[in-house]
Design a protein around this motif. Structure first.
Motif, short mmCIF file in Angstrom:
data_model
loop_
_atom_site.label_atom_id
_atom_site.label_comp_id
_atom_site.label_asym_id
_atom_site.label_seq_id
_atom_site.Cartn_x
_atom_site.Cartn_y
_atom_site.Cartn_z
N VAL A 81 4.13 8.13 -1.28
CA VAL A 81 5.13 7.65 -2.23
C VAL A 81 5.25 6.14 -2.17
CG1 VAL A 81 7.13 7.88 -0.69
CG2 VAL A 81 7.44 8.09 -3.15
N ASN A 82 5.04 5.54 -1.00
CA ASN A 82 5.09 4.08 -0.93
C ASN A 82 3.87 3.44 -1.56
OD1 ASN A 82 7.50 2.80 0.71
ND2 ASN A 82 7.11 4.81 1.58
N GLU A 83 2.72 4.07 -1.46
CA GLU A 83 1.56 3.57 -2.19
C GLU A 83 1.81 3.64 -3.70
OE1 GLU A 83 -1.06 2.15 -0.93
OE2 GLU A 83 -1.02 2.73 1.18
N ASP A 84 2.45 4.73 -4.14
CA ASP A 84 2.77 4.88 -5.56
C ASP A 84 3.77 3.82 -5.99
OD1 ASP A 84 2.78 6.44 -8.11
OD2 ASP A 84 4.87 6.76 -7.55
N ASN A 85 4.77 3.55 -5.16
CA ASN A 85 5.75 2.52 -5.50
C ASN A 85 5.12 1.13 -5.50
OD1 ASN A 85 8.15 3.92 -6.02
ND2 ASN A 85 8.60 4.17 -3.86
N LEU A 86 4.16 0.92 -4.62
CA LEU A 86 3.46 -0.36 -4.60
C LEU A 86 2.69 -0.57 -5.90
CD1 LEU A 86 2.70 -2.87 -2.89
CD2 LEU A 86 0.72 -1.55 -2.05
N ARG A 87 2.04 0.48 -6.37
CA ARG A 87 1.31 0.38 -7.65
C ARG A 87 2.28 0.13 -8.81
NH1 ARG A 87 -1.76 4.46 -5.07
NH2 ARG A 87 -0.45 6.10 -5.98
N ALA A 88 3.43 0.81 -8.79
CA ALA A 88 4.41 0.60 -9.86
C ALA A 88 4.92 -0.84 -9.84
CB ALA A 88 5.56 1.59 -9.71
#
Length: 486
Positions: free
Chosen positions: A242-249
């Motif tokens: 989820v943090n990788e996803d938030n980083l991409r966002a």
């Protein structure tokens, strides 16, 4: 742990006669002296402060005592009861919790006495301090065996310092004892039932209280829910994706503002800027404001900065990454907020907070003792979680903790009432935790804030729908008929 000991401890936790009835609180002003900023702020808000002695060890109720510190701001209108607030952490002070989130607290405070309570070992409540030279946990394992070895040494040193400086208290610092403390506070306040608002770790504390003391709560809000099955030394283990996803966002947001931040015109280009920093610190530390930042600290800086999808936090994160990129070419001076963050992390300033946090986490659940367990976990997930696996899956001081948990982790299975508030893309407590907690507390309901990338919702995120629904529940006592969303 032997079964007989477990049963004895359970009996002590639920008995109404095992501990002497708490004396009423003697309230007084909060400021300890003219320089006590927290106490002065509480006094200015009309708060009163008080202390309560509770057993250090609930199996020996007549034995050594510790002191709990609390504050109270009386209800300004038609009073419903007392609302105990926990800000999370674990190890986060909550004495002045009633002053946080001022907009919603002003509303809630019309109907409730607002009770801020520093948990045991925290703040003013007989605090522990391991005398740590810097805030070394959580700390990333890096990219090589050598860098991972450095992280292992840091965690072992934290455990050693805690043993030397707080060893006599460590076995008594855990969530179950904190829940027992909370019930002593309830008695001292003269309340048959208390209401409760807990954020993050506070949601787990609230769930444990519901389990140990059924029927002693009125209205309960658990915001940023923790999964009771996984809370412990490896609580961040599954947070990488989820943090990788938030980083991409965040990178997509930043790319759309490339004229301002110049980190890249596409999501891929912004991520490439971050990857450039990661590659650099493999061999050479960054120098920022007189501090050196290497593989151990870099992922944590991103973890604490890219965790909120509102405009201002995203802009602050972009400035942080700008600074990191500039530091590749040589020493730089940071903006004031980053400088203050680095000063706090890389000095003894956070020693007491990290000491309490570590003790609580290590006290609730045992950790694998073999450092290779964590290294293998990092390696297995590095490809899919390149920016965060070295942090979220790395070793903690609990691998070297001098005492094992005195009780088994609390199994949450009850039919109490609670409103669980969850952001759909929470980077700290996974959204799946809400369903797990909902299942464990069978008469609870989940309020989801859709598309939100933020940890902590009520009074923090600015979602009027969610704030209104929580206030409505606190005032009416009526949970929604079904799970709801905003």
């Amino acid at each position: 742990m032997k079964l007989l000991l477990a049963l004895a401890l359970l009996a002590a936790s639920t008995s109404t006669t095992a501990v002497a009835q708490a004396a009423p609180i003697e309230w007084h002003q909060c400021a300890l002296n003219a320089n006590d900023a927290e106490g002065n702020a509480l006094d200015e808000a009309g708060a009163q402060c008080g202390e309560l002695e509770v057993p250090l060890d609930y199996t020996r109720p007549s034995g050594p005592k510790i002191t709990l510190a609390m504050s109270r701001i009386k209800a300004t209108g038609d009073r419903i009861g007392a609302l105990v607030i926990n800000n999370g952490g674990p190890g986060g002070p909550s004495l002045s919790a009633a002053l946080d989130r001022p907009d919603v607290m002003a509303t809630v405070g019309k109907r409730y006495d607002l009770i801020g309570l520093d948990p045991r070992s925290v703040g003013r409540s007989t605090p522990i301090d391991c005398k740590l030279p810097f805030a070394g946990w959580p700390w990333a394992g890096g990219s090589t065996r050598a860098s991972y070895g450095e992280s292992v040494a840091i965690q072992a040193d934290i455990a050693k310092r805690c043993t030397q400086n707080a060893g006599s208290m460590l076995q008594y610092i855990n969530t179950r004892n904190t829940a027992r403390d909370m019930d002593q506070v309830r008695v001292a306040l003269g309340e048959q039932k208390i209401s409760y608002l807990g954020y993050s770790y506070g949601s787990y504390l609230g769930a444990v209280y519901l389990q140990l003391f059924p029927g002693r709560t009125d209205r309960v809000v658990l915001d940023g829910p923790v999964n009771p099955l996984t809370f412990g030394p490896r609580l961040l283990q599954g947070n990488g994706p989820v943090n990788e996803d938030n980083l991409r966002a965040w990178a997509s947001w930043t790319a759309a503002r490339n004229s301002t931040y110049q980190l890249g015109a596409t999501t891929r280009e912004v991520l490439a800027s971050i990857d450039r920093v990661y590659r650099h610190v493999r061999t050479t530390e960054l120098e920022i404001g007189g501090h050196k930042i290497g593989e151990g600290l870099l992922p944590m800086l991103l973890f604490v900065s890219i965790n909120d999808d509102r405009e201002t936090p995203r802009a602050d994160a972009a400035v942080l990454v700008q600074t990191l990129v500039k530091a590749i070419d040589g020493p730089v001076e940071p903006r004031a907020d980053l400088g203050e963050l680095l000063d706090a992390i890389l000095s003894p300033a956070m020693s007491q907070t990290i000491s309490a946090q570590t003790a609580i986490v290590c006290g609730d659940r045992a950790a694998p003792r073999d450092p290779q367990v964590y290294w293998r976990d990092i390696q297995a997930h590095r490809a899919r979680e390149p920016h965060y696996a070295p942090l979220t899956r790395s070793i903690s001081p609990c691998a070297f903790w001098p005492v094992q948990p005195q009780e088994a982790p609390t199994k949450i299975a009850n039919s109490e009432h609670a409103l669980i508030v969850a952001a759909e893309h929470d980077p700290r407590t996974l959204y799946a935790n809400a369903a797990a907690l909902r299942k464990s507390i069978s008469n609870s309901r989940v309020l989801t804030v859709q598309n939100a990338r933020k940890h902590g919702v009520f009074g923090e995120y600015g979602n009027a729908c969610a704030d209104q629904k929580v206030v409505s529940y606190l005032f009416s006592g009526n949970l929604p008929a079904t799970d709801e969303s905003c």
